[in-house]
Design an enzyme around this catalytic site. Structure first.
Site, PDB file in Angstrom:
ATOM      1  N   LYS A 185       0.848  -1.192   0.000  1.00 16.03           N
ATOM      2  CA  LYS A 185       0.000   0.000   0.000  1.00 16.03           C
ATOM      3  C   LYS A 185       0.883   1.241   0.000  1.00 16.03           C
ATOM      4  O   LYS A 185       1.852   1.323   0.756  1.00 16.03           O
ATOM      5  CB  LYS A 185      -0.908  -0.017   1.241  1.00 16.03           C
ATOM      6  CG  LYS A 185      -1.944   1.105   1.306  1.00 16.03           C
ATOM      7  CD  LYS A 185      -2.811   0.938   2.552  1.00 16.03           C
ATOM      8  CE  LYS A 185      -3.921   1.986   2.615  1.00 16.03           C
ATOM      9  NZ  LYS A 185      -4.782   1.810   3.811  1.00 16.03           N
TER      10      LYS A 185
ATOM     11  N   SER B 120      -9.942  -0.110   6.911  1.00 11.49           N
ATOM     12  CA  SER B 120      -9.333   0.007   5.587  1.00 11.49           C
ATOM     13  C   SER B 120      -8.656  -1.253   5.076  1.00 11.49           C
ATOM     14  O   SER B 120      -8.281  -1.311   3.909  1.00 11.49           O
ATOM     15  CB  SER B 120      -8.321   1.157   5.580  1.00 11.49           C
ATOM     16  OG  SER B 120      -8.968   2.394   5.730  1.00 11.49           O
TER      17      SER B 120
ATOM     18  N   SER C  25      -9.817   2.251   2.799  1.00  9.51           N
ATOM     19  CA  SER C  25      -8.959   2.978   1.881  1.00  9.51           C
ATOM     20  C   SER C  25      -8.058   2.095   1.041  1.00  9.51           C
ATOM     21  O   SER C  25      -7.558   2.502  -0.001  1.00  9.51           O
ATOM     22  CB  SER C  25      -8.076   3.951   2.669  1.00  9.51           C
ATOM     23  OG  SER C  25      -7.181   3.257   3.537  1.00  9.51           O
TER      24      SER C  25
END
Length: 501
Positions: free
Chosen positions: A80, A179, A155
């Site tokens: 990420k 997330s 997210s």
């Protein structure tokens, strides 16, 4: 599809160690897959072709020399784009960090490299991890591999989508209010939020420091456990990390028996806002656990109803503090730096141009919640609610070993459907926020498809602090039971992404 893409991370690690396959050919297969389909998915912001192949060759050479490396040595990993990666651009999906290349690796990236994992590249996310759909990214949305017109959650939608589209066998995520778990649920993958403080935040771009929790994303429970084991543990660079042994998550992931496990179904995490198909799959999964020998009771956690509004005061308050560091003075984007504007004017122009609408919304909300005259009424009250939520968990553990709920109220919604309605977007976190408020570990596991839209549904499992192994035990049992029912993993039902867009 290349067979190497469908092997689990555990299987890849075993075959690489046995020299049945090489890390280089596994890495090349995944790089080819990214080139083929990521134009449709947009899971990756950056792919490090040369760096990944070089790292893979080094692992192959060490194995050839007789070194005994870890179980994930040579296995590709998606990261990420919130984790600092030395020499590789890190953006947090924001224009504010334009051109910034970290001079160091985050602790977790370092641990992954030390374990021999091969970093493929950086995945897309909501800007500074603020969002539930990966639509607030400054670089465009990520698409759900199950339906390219739907969101992959947020997210960390990029990490989850990379797994669901077989572009990576493992991924790193962060979970502040859901997330990791929410994208896992809506893409049919596994997402784990470890106990807060059991994984280091050093080198992870901060959003809400008392909530941010790095964790593993994978396609199977065992793969998630292997990655969890590799990244967890005390870190002298992060004083919030817990100096205790990591729970035996890998052993738990290999144990699929839930006989005698006391499972509490949270009564507050159900109702009118929940999709009937989500609730149907959830109750079917609970019945399967009962048939497997688990003891199921209903548990009331009355303050969970207050978790979402309290979270959306605490989280923006911490955002307003953390994002104040982006002042255009030291790194990243700089606007109107022409010698004719003052530092304050440059800062104002840069923040105006570099921050997206959602980031600005949360900064304003957080600043208001912390302002004189409102602090006690808003931020102070939210922290009191946080304590009440923690007490709800403590009472629940007297009655059960784990708590379960749907991981999300609905399946993945359509791109653009909620961008104009922040409150509807925030409700995506309804099930996941309580665990963050308490610091408890929690995970999301695929439990089936909605009969209405054909999209994945996930179950959330929550456990006491530093009892992360319980999550894996229940998750592994679910995985086994559902594989026996379906005859294959849920992702085998996903439509093939062909890279035609």
């Amino acid at each position: 599809m290349n067979e190497l893409l469908t092997l689990t991370a555990a299987e890849l690690g075993e075959r690489i160690a046995a020299r049945q396959i090489s890390s280089e050919e596994v890495t090349q297969a995944h790089l080819d897959r990214i080139s083929e389909v990521d134009g449709d998915i947009h899971a990756f912001l950056l792919v490090d072709h040369a760096g990944a192949l070089d790292a893979a060759r080094r692992i192959d050479a060490r194995i050839a020399d007789g070194e005994h490396l870890g179980p994930l040595a040579g296995v590709p990993l998606a990261v990420k784009d919130l984790f600092c990666t030395k020499g590789i651009a890190t953006t947090a999906s924001s224009q504010m960090l334009e051109g910034w290349i970290p001079p160091y690796d985050s602790t977790i990236v370092t641990r992954c490299k030390d374990a021999g994992m091969v970093i493929l590249g950086k995945t897309n996310l909501d800007e500074f991890a603020m969002g539930s759909s990966t639509e607030t990214s400054a670089f465009g949305p990520t698409h759900n591999p199950w339906d390219l017109e739907r969101v992959p959650g947020g997210s960390g939608g990029g990490s989850a989508a990379s797994l669901a589209s077989f572009q990576a066998p493992l991924a790193l995520g962060t979970d502040t209010g859901g997330s990791i778990r929410q994208p896992g649920a809506v893409t049919g993958t596994v997402g784990i939020k470890p106990t807060y403080g059991s994984t280091s935040r050093y080198g992870v771009i901060a959003m809400a420091s008392s909530l941010d929790t790095p964790g593993p994303c994978a396609r199977t429970v065992l793969d998630a456990a292997l990655l969890h084991q590799a990244i967890a543990g005390h870190d002298a660079m992060d004083q919030t990390t817990i100096n205790q042994p990591t729970p035996a998550v890998v052993e738990a992931a290999r144990q699929t028996d839930v006989s005698g496990v006391r499972i509490g179904v949270v009564t507050e995490l159900s109702g009118q806002v929940y999709d009937p198909q989500v609730e149907a799959r959830f109750h079917e999964a609970v019945e399967m656990l009962i048939e497997a020998g688990a003891e199921v009771v209903e548990v009331s956690c009355p303050n969970f109803d207050l978790a979402l509004p309290a979270y959306y005061l605490i989280q923006p308050a911490e955002v307003s503090s953390n994002l104040a560091r982006y002042d255009a003075m030291r790194y990243g984007l700089r606007v109107n730096d022409d010698g004719e504007h003052s530092a304050e004017q440059v800062m104002r122009a840069t923040r105006g141009a570099g921050l997206g609408a959602e980031a600005k919304r949360r900064i304003i909300l957080g600043t208001y919640a912390l302002s004189a005259g409102y602090y006690d009424a808003y931020y102070g009250s939210a922290q009191k609610v946080r304590t009440l939520i923690q007490r709800d968990f403590e009472k629940a553990w007297q009655m059960c070993d784990v708590l379960v709920s749907p991981a999300t109220p609905t399946t993945a919604f359509r791109l653009g459907e909620r961008t104009a309605d922040p409150m509807a977007m925030y409700r995506s976190d309804l099930c996941t926020v309580p665990a963050n408020m308490a610091g408890s570990p929690a995970g999301s596991f695929p439990i089936g498809l909605s009969e209405t839209d054909g999209m994945p549904v996930g179950m959330q499992v929550m456990a006491p602090i530093m009892a992360d192994d319980r999550i894996y035990r229940v998750g592994a049992a679910l995985e086994r039971l559902l594989h026996e029912k379906w005859g294959a993993p849920l992702l085998a039902k996903a439509p093939e992404v062909r890279g035609e867009r």
